[in-house]
Design an enzyme around this catalytic site. Structure first.
Site, PDB file in Angstrom:
ATOM      1  N   HIS A 111       0.797  -1.459   0.114  1.00  0.00           N
ATOM      2  CA  HIS A 111       0.228   0.220   0.016  1.00  0.00           C
ATOM      3  C   HIS A 111       0.859   1.480   0.242  1.00  0.00           C
ATOM      4  O   HIS A 111       0.615   2.145  -0.863  1.00  0.00           O
ATOM      5  CB  HIS A 111      -1.494  -0.630   1.517  1.00  0.00           C
ATOM      6  N   GLU A 112       2.103   1.196   0.629  1.00  0.00           N
ATOM      7  CA  GLU A 112       2.645   2.342   0.883  1.00  0.00           C
ATOM      8  C   GLU A 112       3.199   2.957  -0.218  1.00  0.00           C
ATOM      9  O   GLU A 112       3.267   4.299  -0.981  1.00  0.00           O
ATOM     10  CB  GLU A 112       3.577   2.683   2.270  1.00  0.00           C
TER      11      GLU A 112
END
Length: 599
Positions: A405-406
């Site tokens: 996600h990051e």
């Protein structure tokens, strides 16, 4: 070695103090999340109201003729881009500044800024995509200012720096200052001194815009939005699925010197051309060394994350996941010339010195993770936090869906708008950013033609950190385009887009099957490979600060560009099933389920 930086998610912000009311939306009657972002910053309680002129986005499917058709084949990308913007917007060439451009295997992309008296606008930009000597997409946020400041500054750069340093609690860094115009919500354009302010200890890294006539701090860009290796393999989400010792996972087609060599030096640490992973600044920022590149550390979840073996495991896992994603995305078009993250670009375009710096067990907070995306040529920063729902605490560095996600924030912020990191700054477009990040984590876990319901953060947090699992079932996940009107904040907005893409992935798998080699073969034909091509190509096509409708249009145009529209009706039907049909209007958040004739 380059220094470690604390970087922050790109948010283009106009600064007002908390006692000032938020200004009205750009277009009366429409939601302001597509043009604004409200954010509190600093210990002084400054309230930041973000504004970006709304982008207008057109896609042309099979393309439209360039105005200079007779000479198009001989023209450079810069000449073709400027000529099209000049013709489409009836602007003289002196009002258009070519910023950068690149080409992938199918399409060429050019990015420009508006300018006045030779000075560029910071937030008035355009992008053009070309294929087969035709224009296939055009986005722009160019404006006709109601009032424009004189191009000669009155306030000195030194005074502007002093104002910003005091307001933002940092010091100006080594990046060159410049003058740019900034469009405000009232339609005026100010002249601004532009430079960067840093304070690593206080988690400060901004691009500051100080009015060169009044000396006021008017805007900022906040850059924060996160061998053999015993790791959680990329297709697994959570530690309970089991760590494995993986040998030589690097892809030389994407990382020609491997993961521990930048073309000049070989490192024995969790350091290399694409990423560097280390423990938080409160202890040591020295990467872990493993002679022979045998990084074999089994995490022990019964003891504190700060124990040596768990710190080592966290460094190795984040280093592995980030490098795998670098290599996969590289094959699908996130390359040096497309503004990716590498220390050394090997002369293939783009800017060097910007690998991803990963701080495990970061001291910036708890129960979260962050990724900072500054412009191409400045290092990305991933901060992975500890989570407090359990004792001992759990480490986000060991949950792959959080890492993915990051890092996806870096992908989307770099590819949208041409590497500037200024083009996902409104609440709506940042919501899309959160959705893309969840969707990429979801994509990585699929290992067959079935895409099961997907949750985020359920190991670190003990439960799903989203309102619903991502699902094709409307009873499991009822979110639709119209849900934006009743949602709050970028993560809830992102859930709507991520669930739409979950459904797109399911539809593509149903149509094309699954390719087991998609992560190493960009020519794979399975629905998972098709999905990733469309995901990345659409980012390149869409305008600065896209709406949900713009993002959907970019996906459909990306399919025309790469697959000749073979998935056009499938995409329309899937998006329409969640309210993003033909009649859906940008920033209205009213469902439409219609599809084009013939579908």
């Amino acid at each position: 070695m380059v220094p470690f930086n604390r970087l922050f998610t790109a948010i283009y912000l106009s600064v007002v103090y908390a006692t000032v009311a938020i200004a009205a939306p750009w277009v009366p009657g429409q939601s302001n999340i597509g043009t604004h972002r409200v954010h509190k910053i600093g210990k002084r309680g400054v309230e930041l109201v973000a504004f970006s002129p709304p982008s207008k986005f057109e896609v042309f499917e099979d393309g439209v003729e360039h105005p200079n058709t007779n000479s198009f084949a001989e023209a450079s990308l810069e000449e073709s881009t400027v000529a099209f913007v000049h013709d489409r917007l009836s602007l003289d060439a002196e009002s258009i500044s070519f910023k950068r451009g690149f080409a992938d295997d199918k399409t060429s992309y050019g990015y420009v800024q508006q300018k006045h008296n030779g000075i560029n606008f910071a937030n008035s930009v355009a992008n053009v995509a070309f294929q087969n000597n035709k224009v296939v997409a055009f986005g722009n946020s160019f404006v006709k200012p109601a009032d424009i400041a004189d191009s000669a500054p009155v306030v000195s750069l030194e005074d502007a720096i002093a104002t910003a340093e005091d307001a933002l609690n940092g010091k100006r860094n080594e990046i060159d200052a410049k003058l740019e115009y900034v469009v405000l919500e009232d339609g005026s354009a100010i002249l601004a001194h532009v430079f960067q302010i840093r304070n690593e200890k206080e988690d400060v890294f901004y691009e500051a815009f100080v009015d060169a006539h009044t000396g006021e701090l008017k805007s900022v860009v906040d850059f924060f939005a996160h061998a053999a290796y015993r790791v959680l393999p990329i297709h697994k989400s959570v530690p309970t699925q089991g760590f494995e010792l993986i040998t030589d996972p690097q892809n030389i087609a994407a990382s020609p010197s491997g993961w521990h060599n930048d073309g000049d030096f070989t490192y024995t640490e969790t350091w290399g051309n694409n990423a560097a992973s280390y423990q938080t600044f409160t202890t040591s920022n020295t990467p872990m060394s493993a002679p022979g590149h045998i990084f074999d550390y089994t995490p022990n979840f019964n003891i504190a994350p700060s124990s040596a073996v768990n710190v080592h495991a966290a460094r190795v896992n984040t280093f592995y996941v980030t490098n795998v994603l670098h290599d996969v995305w590289y094959l699908y078009g996130f390359t040096e010339s497309a503004f990716n993250f590498q220390l050394n670009n090997f002369g293939k375009g783009g800017e060097d010195w910007d690998h991803v710096q990963i701080s495990v067990q970061d001291n910036g907070g708890y129960n979260n993770a962050v990724f900072g995306t500054p412009p191409d040529g400045q290092a990305g920063y991933m901060g992975m936090y500890l989570w407090t729902a359990f004792s001992p605490l759990r480490d986000a560095s060991l949950e792959n869906n959080i890492i993915i996600h990051e890092y996806t924030h870096g992908l989307t912020n770099r590819l949208t708008g041409g590497g500037t990191a200024r083009c996902l700054t409104t609440t709506e477009s940042q919501g899309l950013g959160e959705g893309w990040s969840d969707a990429m984590a979801d994509w990585a876990t699929v290992t067959s033609t079935t895409a099961p319901d997907f949750q985020v953060g359920n190991w670190a947090n003990g439960r799903n950190i989203r309102r619903y699992p991502y699902s094709a079932s409307t009873s499991v996940n009822p979110l639709r385009y119209s849900s934006l009107a009743s949602s709050s904040g970028v993560h809830q907005f992102g859930e709507i887009w991520a669930n739409a893409l979950h459904n797109v992935h399911i539809a593509l798998l149903g149509a094309h099957g699954y390719s087991a080699d998609a992560m190493t073969n960009a020519n794979a034909t399975g629905g998972n490979a098709v999905f990733l091509h469309l995901f990345i190509n659409a980012l390149k096509l869409q305008p600065c600060n896209p709406s949900f409708v713009d993002a959907r249009a970019a996906w459909i145009q990306a399919d025309v560009n790469r697959y000749g529209g073979a998935n056009r009706c499938l995409l329309w039907k899937t998006f329409a099933s969640r309210g993003l049909g033909v009649g859906a209007v940008s920033r209205s958040y009213v469902d439409d389920t219609s599809v084009p004739s013939g579908c």
